[in-house]
Motif scaffolding. Structure first.
Motif, mmCIF file in Angstrom:
data_model
loop_
_atom_site.group_PDB
_atom_site.id
_atom_site.type_symbol
_atom_site.label_atom_id
_atom_site.label_comp_id
_atom_site.label_asym_id
_atom_site.label_seq_id
_atom_site.Cartn_x
_atom_site.Cartn_y
_atom_site.Cartn_z
ATOM 1 N N LEU A 1 47.803 43.437 -56.058
ATOM 2 C CA LEU A 1 46.887 44.966 -56.261
ATOM 3 C C LEU A 1 45.595 44.143 -56.908
ATOM 4 N N VAL A 2 44.150 44.536 -55.777
ATOM 5 C CA VAL A 2 43.372 44.093 -56.382
ATOM 6 C C VAL A 2 42.154 45.196 -57.178
ATOM 7 N N GLU A 3 42.274 46.869 -56.973
ATOM 8 C CA GLU A 3 41.366 47.782 -57.424
ATOM 9 C C GLU A 3 41.851 48.991 -57.287
ATOM 10 N N VAL A 4 41.934 49.844 -58.060
ATOM 11 C CA VAL A 4 41.412 51.265 -57.173
ATOM 12 C C VAL A 4 40.190 51.847 -57.214
ATOM 13 N N THR A 5 40.249 53.052 -56.292
ATOM 14 C CA THR A 5 38.834 53.353 -55.722
ATOM 15 C C THR A 5 39.023 54.580 -55.357
ATOM 16 N N PRO A 6 37.568 55.391 -55.750
ATOM 17 C CA PRO A 6 37.941 56.622 -55.345
ATOM 18 C C PRO A 6 38.181 57.143 -53.775
#
Length: 704
Positions: free
Chosen positions: A699-704
């Motif tokens: 997992l790299v990042e969460v985004t809107p």
């Protein structure tokens, strides 16, 4: 004496430094990139290990300091391992994290035979097994699977117990801890759901208890292990009878429970008499064993007796009359003073049964009647000849006040005000009384109420103020108890000092980053002052001198492990194919890694009829028109496709573990800076991940 104070200063300083480092990494401060965090974690570990060897050269008379620094280095290795999970968003509190930490730690323990390493190894093994059975991830096991795994955990602890009992490893703490864990597991899984497995577990545990009670009282007298067995037996009896009572509530059941109480107390009287004539224990040990038995029997009988008497009165009268129940309970309690026969089990059971009935009822009567009852109850201290009974009355009276006043007068009297008054009362009693029992009980209550005071306030300012006061008080008391040589005071204050340090980790009113800097500063000051007041003495022998090369080898092994973990995740992060997925988050805190959101993906909620729970599968993900990757209706298990599959250009194969309730990909946790969980929950709609050629994802990042 001065050197004991110096040792304590070093110990507290090292503990504060470790706690400060843990809090800092758990805060997930965004001022550093992942490479800097990796470098800092390795530097932290090498700093402790380096200080271990430097301290051995500069302070050869303080061998304990080098030993503690070696333990601190081992703990910092665990923190570095946890940081890997935080940086690369792998599982929170995963069992493999504790297992990796356990391996070099147990090597240290076998090599050095140092008690802190034995204790740390035991703790890490328990955490490994626990998080394997009950992972922090959204994970469901069947009831039979959990019972089987917990039985395996109990068996492992039984082996540890026997291993230590036979003196292959000399660690009394580990022996007691393993024995307690065994009983705790059996108490947790001995549920009366009347399946073959649950009944078998219950029967096995009853046999284990009987063997333990007989062996540690008759064959090989051991008051500590016998005491644990008696307490466990008491808890099992209460547990099973209460479950039966709630499932079969009726007049007949209540009479049966009351009859059981009479038989149980009578049997305990016989058992105590039998024990006095048939045990191999010394007289002093026998007195302690009798006291433990009396306490255990009293607890069981009074709880069950009060429930059955209260239930019968309610059934016969048709209502629960608080005034009448308080009168009955008070009469039963006062009967203690009119029984002339010296049968402690019977007398104390009557007293506690009466108190439970009258004390519970007193909360619901008119205030004037409650205070009359409280005054009567406190006055019993002057009529009681037994010190233990006076201490019990003193403690229970404070419990009544603590519950009654804030709940009844909540608009005028706050909970923390009552705690402050009780703390002052116990401090005065501790300072003025000559009774050792009252001193010890008032000291325990002072620490318990003080720790409760910190958690009872919602104001950050008050929380910090009470925290500082508790820290100063407990620290000063620690040094004072060392100086005066009072073991009980030292043990109590040390235990609560470390409990305070641990509970502050989950205190959300004060940021982890602020607490980290405060603890690091305090730790440095403690170490500096200890060094200043340290005096050179004769050189002390150390296992570091004997096993320096082996210790260096284990440290090198830890560096290799960390390097491998970092390299594995970094390669996947750099070479993996980026994929965007739909998600839905939650927000807890990890034991070592700080806050995280728990992610549930659209591709996790896929039902596959011909795949069994626990099987590894590979799903084909394909990009839709919005750029989101979705399940393409193709999957592979055991190297076989569910349907003919023709690969397309942007297809991605992701590997997961299938369960009937969902698929786990190892990317279900996203670590975040402290205090941002609510915002992430509200705003995050998608997740960016990297998928390697073998299907592993990160997992790299969460985004809107």
């Amino acid at each position: 004496m001065r050197q004991n104070l110096v040792k304590l200063g070093y110990l507290l300083g090292i503990s504060l430094l470790l706690a400060g480092i843990l809090y800092f990494f758990a805060s997930n401060w965004q001022g550093f990139d992942r490479y800097t965090k990796i470098a800092l974690s390795i530097a932290m570990m090498l700093l402790f290990y380096g200080s271990c060897f430097i301290g051995r050269m500069l302070l050869p008379h303080q061998a304990f300091l080098s030993h503690w620094l070696l333990v601190a280095g081992s703990i910092s290795f665990g923190l570095s391992t946890a940081l890997v999970g935080q940086i690369y968003n792998t599982h929170a509190d995963a069992y493999w994290l504790f297992f990796i930490w356990f391996l070099p730690t147990v090597l240290f323990s076998l090599l050095t035979k140092y008690q802190p390493f034995y204790v740390l190894s035991f703790l890490l093994l328990q955490l490994t097994m626990y998080f394997y059975i009950s992972p922090a991830a959204v994970f469901q096991r069947t009831e039979n699977e959990e019972i089987f795994l917990y039985l395996t955990m109990a068996f492992v602890n039984a082996l540890i117990f026997l291993f230590v009992k036979k003196q292959y490893v000399k660690s009394t703490i580990v022996m007691y801890a393993a024995f307690i864990v065994i009983h705790f597991i059996f108490l947790s899984i001995s549920q009366p759901n009347y399946t073959v497995l649950s009944v078998s577990v219950l029967i096995a545990y009853i046999v284990l208890l009987i063997v333990s009670l007989f062996y540690f009282s008759k064959v090989q007298s051991h008051k500590g292990l016998l005491g644990i067995s008696i307490v466990a037996a008491a808890l099992l009896v209460v547990q099973q009878v209460l479950w039966y009572l709630f499932d079969n509530y009726s007049e007949l059941t209540l009479f049966l429970v009351l009859g059981f109480v009479f038989l149980f107390v009578a049997a305990s009287v016989w058992f105590i008499n039998w024990l006095s004539h048939h045990t191999n224990a010394q007289q002093r040990s026998l007195r302690v064993i009798k006291q433990i038995i009396i306490i255990g029997i009293t607890a069981i009988a009074s709880i069950l007796g009060s429930i059955s008497i209260g239930g019968l009165v309610t059934l016969f009268s048709g209502e629960y009359s608080q005034n009448f129940m308080m009168l009955i309970g008070t009469a039963i309690m006062l009967s203690f003073f009119f029984i002339k026969a010296a049968i402690p089990t019977v007398k104390y059971t009557l007293f506690m049964t009466g108190f439970l009935i009258s004390g519970v009822s007193a909360f619901f009567v008119y205030d004037a009647l409650f205070f009359i009852y409280l005054a009567l109850f406190v006055s019993l201290m002057w009529f009681a000849k037994q010190t233990s009974l006076r201490v019990a009355i003193y403690t229970l009276a404070q419990l009544l006040i603590l519950i009654k006043l804030p709940t009844t007068y909540y608009e005028a009297i706050q909970f923390d005000y009552v705690l402050i008054v009780l703390i002052l009362l116990n401090v005065i009693v501790y300072c003025l009384t000559a009774s050792l029992s009252f001193k010890r009980s008032s000291l325990l209550l002072t620490f318990i109420f003080s720790l409760s005071l910190i958690g009872s306030v919602n104001s950050p300012t008050l929380n910090i103020t009470y925290s500082i006061l508790f820290f100063v008080f407990s620290t000063v008391f620690l040094f004072k108890s060392v100086r005066s040589g009072k073991k009980f005071e030292f043990t109590v204050s040390m235990v609560f000092w470390f409990i305070f340090l641990g509970t502050k980790y989950y205190d959300y009113l004060w940021d982890l980053l602020d607490k980290s800097f405060a603890l690091l500063l305090l730790g440095a000051l403690f170490v500096a002052f200890s060094y200043k007041f340290d005096s050179v003495e004769k050189q002390q022998p150390s296992f570091i001198d004997q096993h320096k090369k082996r210790i260096v080898f284990i440290i090198a092994l830890q560096l290799v492990i960390l390097g491998g973990l970092f390299m594995k995740n970094e390669l996947l992060l750099q070479s993996g194919k980026e994929v965007k997925l739909e998600l839905a988050p939650l927000d807890p805190r990890s034991l070592l890694q700080g806050d995280y959101v728990e992610l549930n993906y659209e591709i996790s909620e896929i039902e596959l009829d011909d795949v069994k729970d626990g099987e590894r599968i590979q799903l084909v993900l394909r990009k839709n028109e919005q750029g989101i990757f979705e399940y393409a209706e193709h999957y592979k298990t055991h190297d076989k496709w569910n349907s003919p599959y023709q690969a397309k250009k942007d297809d991605v194969l992701i590997t997961g573990t299938y369960y009937s309730w969902g698929i786990q990909y190892g990317i279900e946790h996203y670590f975040i800076p402290e205090g941002t969980g609510r915002r992430v929950e509200q705003e995050a709609k998608h997740a960016k991940i990297k998928v390697g050629k073998n299907g592993d994802a990160i997992l790299v990042e969460v985004t809107p």
